[in-house]
Design a protein around this motif. Structure first.
Motif, mmCIF file in Angstrom:
data_model
loop_
_atom_site.group_PDB
_atom_site.id
_atom_site.type_symbol
_atom_site.label_atom_id
_atom_site.label_comp_id
_atom_site.label_asym_id
_atom_site.label_seq_id
_atom_site.Cartn_x
_atom_site.Cartn_y
_atom_site.Cartn_z
ATOM 1 N N MET A 1 -14.905 12.001 0.733
ATOM 2 C CA MET A 1 -13.876 11.229 1.372
ATOM 3 C C MET A 1 -12.618 11.250 0.500
ATOM 4 O O MET A 1 -12.654 11.032 -0.700
ATOM 5 N N ALA A 2 -11.483 11.504 1.133
ATOM 6 C CA ALA A 2 -10.221 11.590 0.410
ATOM 7 C C ALA A 2 -9.732 10.198 0.023
ATOM 8 O O ALA A 2 -9.922 9.228 0.749
ATOM 9 N N SER A 3 -9.086 10.129 -1.122
ATOM 10 C CA SER A 3 -8.469 8.876 -1.565
ATOM 11 C C SER A 3 -7.130 8.713 -0.868
ATOM 12 O O SER A 3 -6.450 9.686 -0.560
ATOM 13 N N THR A 4 -6.751 7.463 -0.641
ATOM 14 C CA THR A 4 -5.459 7.172 -0.027
ATOM 15 C C THR A 4 -4.691 6.187 -0.895
ATOM 16 O O THR A 4 -5.269 5.515 -1.756
ATOM 17 N N VAL A 5 -3.382 6.127 -0.641
ATOM 18 C CA VAL A 5 -2.513 5.200 -1.360
ATOM 19 C C VAL A 5 -1.402 4.770 -0.414
ATOM 20 O O VAL A 5 -1.020 5.525 0.479
ATOM 21 N N GLN A 6 -0.924 3.546 -0.592
ATOM 22 C CA GLN A 6 0.219 3.070 0.174
ATOM 23 C C GLN A 6 1.478 3.292 -0.653
ATOM 24 O O GLN A 6 1.531 2.929 -1.829
ATOM 25 N N ILE A 7 2.495 3.898 -0.012
ATOM 26 C CA ILE A 7 3.744 4.220 -0.696
ATOM 27 C C ILE A 7 4.895 3.597 0.079
ATOM 28 O O ILE A 7 4.986 3.763 1.306
ATOM 29 N N PRO A 8 5.812 2.900 -0.610
ATOM 30 C CA PRO A 8 6.951 2.293 0.080
ATOM 31 C C PRO A 8 7.991 3.333 0.503
ATOM 32 O O PRO A 8 8.166 4.362 -0.160
ATOM 33 N N LEU A 9 8.689 3.037 1.608
ATOM 34 C CA LEU A 9 9.805 3.845 2.085
ATOM 35 C C LEU A 9 11.101 3.147 1.685
ATOM 36 O O LEU A 9 11.232 1.932 1.855
ATOM 37 N N VAL A 10 12.051 3.907 1.142
ATOM 38 C CA VAL A 10 13.310 3.350 0.651
ATOM 39 C C VAL A 10 14.465 4.040 1.376
ATOM 40 O O VAL A 10 14.557 5.270 1.366
ATOM 41 N N GLY A 11 15.320 3.242 2.017
ATOM 42 C CA GLY A 11 16.457 3.774 2.745
ATOM 43 C C GLY A 11 16.088 4.150 4.172
ATOM 44 O O GLY A 11 14.937 4.031 4.593
ATOM 45 N N GLY A 12 17.075 4.588 4.931
ATOM 46 C CA GLY A 12 16.844 5.000 6.313
ATOM 47 C C GLY A 12 16.404 3.856 7.209
ATOM 48 O O GLY A 12 16.449 2.685 6.820
ATOM 49 N N THR A 13 15.967 4.182 8.400
ATOM 50 C CA THR A 13 15.590 3.167 9.378
ATOM 51 C C THR A 13 14.274 2.469 9.047
ATOM 52 O O THR A 13 14.005 1.396 9.570
ATOM 53 N N ALA A 14 13.452 3.061 8.201
ATOM 54 C CA ALA A 14 12.143 2.486 7.863
ATOM 55 C C ALA A 14 12.147 1.788 6.508
ATOM 56 O O ALA A 14 11.078 1.491 5.962
ATOM 57 N N ASP A 15 13.332 1.511 5.959
ATOM 58 C CA ASP A 15 13.447 0.869 4.649
ATOM 59 C C ASP A 15 12.592 -0.395 4.577
ATOM 60 O O ASP A 15 12.622 -1.230 5.481
ATOM 61 N N GLY A 16 11.810 -0.506 3.516
ATOM 62 C CA GLY A 16 10.966 -1.680 3.312
ATOM 63 C C GLY A 16 9.558 -1.546 3.868
ATOM 64 O O GLY A 16 8.691 -2.336 3.532
ATOM 65 N N GLN A 17 9.317 -0.555 4.697
ATOM 66 C CA GLN A 17 7.977 -0.328 5.222
ATOM 67 C C GLN A 17 7.158 0.479 4.209
ATOM 68 O O GLN A 17 7.709 1.022 3.255
ATOM 69 N N THR A 18 5.851 0.533 4.423
ATOM 70 C CA THR A 18 4.988 1.379 3.595
ATOM 71 C C THR A 18 4.198 2.306 4.497
ATOM 72 O O THR A 18 3.996 2.021 5.681
#
Length: 67
Positions: A1-18
């Motif tokens: 099973m592959a490992s996953t990670v949550q990464i934040p988005l900075v800038g653009g329309t999705a700023d602040g989402q992960t």
């Protein structure tokens, strides 16, 4: 099973989402993330991976919109 990670988005329309991404065999996330909008891939926001000094280690920074 592959490992996953949550990464934040900075800038653009999705700023602040992960996003949750799979890590490759070397423990690294994909170099880019295409954040889909209402128009699908044609209107995607393109984010590039950056290293950070914080505990997370990465973030995706907005670069351009697909056209």
């Amino acid at each position: 099973m592959a490992s996953t990670v949550q990464i934040p988005l900075v800038g653009g329309t999705a700023d602040g989402q992960t996003v949750t991404v799979e890590l490759d065999s070397n423990g690294r996330p994909p170099l880019t993330h295409h954040h889909l909008g209402g128009e699908g891939l044609a209107g995607a926001q393109i984010y590039e991976l950056e290293s950070t000094a914080g505990a997370q280690g990465w973030r995706y920074r907005w670069r351009t919109a697909a056209s």
